[in-house]
Design a protein around this motif. Structure first.
Motif, PDB file in Angstrom:
ATOM      1  N   ALA A 218       1.451   3.704   4.393  1.00  3.89           N
ATOM      2  CA  ALA A 218       2.683   2.909   4.394  1.00  3.89           C
ATOM      3  C   ALA A 218       2.422   1.493   3.902  1.00  3.89           C
ATOM      4  CB  ALA A 218       3.296   2.888   5.789  1.00  3.89           C
ATOM      5  N   ALA A 219       1.317   0.904   4.319  1.00  2.00           N
ATOM      6  CA  ALA A 219       0.992  -0.450   3.862  1.00  2.00           C
ATOM      7  C   ALA A 219       0.756  -0.469   2.351  1.00  2.00           C
ATOM      8  CB  ALA A 219      -0.231  -0.982   4.606  1.00  2.00           C
ATOM      9  N   LEU A 220       0.057   0.522   1.832  1.00  2.00           N
ATOM     10  CA  LEU A 220      -0.173   0.588   0.390  1.00  2.00           C
ATOM     11  C   LEU A 220       1.133   0.826  -0.365  1.00  2.00           C
ATOM     12  CD1 LEU A 220      -3.484   2.677   0.358  1.00  2.00           C
ATOM     13  CD2 LEU A 220      -3.228   0.208   0.020  1.00  2.00           C
ATOM     14  N   LEU A 221       1.988   1.679   0.191  1.00  2.00           N
ATOM     15  CA  LEU A 221       3.300   1.895  -0.406  1.00  2.00           C
ATOM     16  C   LEU A 221       4.116   0.601  -0.392  1.00  2.00           C
ATOM     17  CD1 LEU A 221       5.426   3.827  -1.583  1.00  2.00           C
ATOM     18  CD2 LEU A 221       6.092   4.350   0.786  1.00  2.00           C
ATOM     19  N   GLY A 222       4.041  -0.122   0.705  1.00  2.00           N
ATOM     20  CA  GLY A 222       4.725  -1.405   0.789  1.00  2.00           C
ATOM     21  C   GLY A 222       4.267  -2.375  -0.281  1.00  2.00           C
ATOM     22  N   CYS A 223       2.979  -2.342  -0.603  1.00  2.00           N
ATOM     23  CA  CYS A 223       2.451  -3.199  -1.682  1.00  2.00           C
ATOM     24  C   CYS A 223       3.077  -2.855  -3.026  1.00  2.00           C
ATOM     25  CB  CYS A 223       0.933  -3.059  -1.778  1.00  2.00           C
ATOM     26  SG  CYS A 223       0.025  -3.790  -0.428  1.00  2.00           S
ATOM     27  N   LEU A 224       3.390  -1.588  -3.220  1.00  2.00           N
ATOM     28  CA  LEU A 224       4.035  -1.166  -4.466  1.00  2.00           C
ATOM     29  C   LEU A 224       5.506  -1.573  -4.516  1.00  2.00           C
ATOM     30  CD1 LEU A 224       2.520   2.400  -4.903  1.00  2.00           C
ATOM     31  CD2 LEU A 224       2.169   0.425  -6.403  1.00  2.00           C
ATOM     32  N   MET A 225       6.126  -1.737  -3.351  1.00  2.00           N
ATOM     33  CA  MET A 225       7.567  -1.985  -3.304  1.00  2.00           C
ATOM     34  C   MET A 225       7.933  -3.464  -3.163  1.00  2.00           C
ATOM     35  SD  MET A 225       8.894   1.324  -1.057  1.00  2.00           S
ATOM     36  CE  MET A 225       8.759   0.441   0.448  1.00  2.00           C
TER      37      MET A 225
ATOM     38  N   GLY B 148       3.510  -1.409   7.323  1.00  3.63           N
ATOM     39  CA  GLY B 148       2.320  -0.612   7.626  1.00  3.63           C
ATOM     40  C   GLY B 148       2.070  -0.527   9.120  1.00  3.63           C
ATOM     41  N   GLY B 149       2.210  -1.669   9.804  1.00  6.19           N
ATOM     42  CA  GLY B 149       2.028  -1.676  11.250  1.00  6.19           C
ATOM     43  C   GLY B 149       3.054  -0.821  11.963  1.00  6.19           C
TER      44      GLY B 149
END
Length: 125
Positions: free
Chosen positions: A57-64, A75-76
């Motif tokens: 989720a944190a990595l996906l958040g970095c993409l978004m 991510g948390g």
């Protein structure tokens, strides 16, 4: 370089996400095929899956998003919600009676803070 970075993040989302889903939802299969370190421990694999889902989720958040606080809270939130579910599912396997309550409270805090961050950024424009 940007495409390489985004591709690496996408690979991480896929890798951690698929491993996390597998470990969390099909822990016996994950144990048999990936992590053959006896003895099998159901709660351990639920937790492994939960934490991998949080990383995905944190990595996906970095993409978004470029908002680091939003990414961190996302991510948390994902990791703590899955971890709370893990402790609720496995409450009869051991640990402390307070574990489901503590992990659920943490999940609520991360979720509320993520929602508040989303709302504050929308107001800012």
């Amino acid at each position: 370089m940007e495409r390489l970075l985004r591709g690496t993040l996408g690979l991480g989302v896929f890798s951690f996400g698929s491993g996390g889903v597998w470990a969390f939802f099909w822990p016996e299969s994950f144990y048999r095929h990936i992590a053959t370190y006896p003895p099998f421990n159901l709660h351990l694999f639920h937790d492994v899956g939960a934490f991998q889902l949080g990383v995905a989720a944190a990595l996906l958040g970095c993409l978004m998003w470029s908002d680091l606080l939003r990414v961190g809270l996302f991510g948390g939130m994902a990791g703590t919600v899955a971890h709370a579910v893990s402790h609720l599912l496995d409450r009869d396997l051991g640990g402390y009676p307070s574990d489901p309550w503590v992990t659920s409270a943490l999940a609520v805090v991360f979720t509320v803070m993520f929602v508040l961050r989303l709302a504050s950024r929308r107001r800012e424009g």
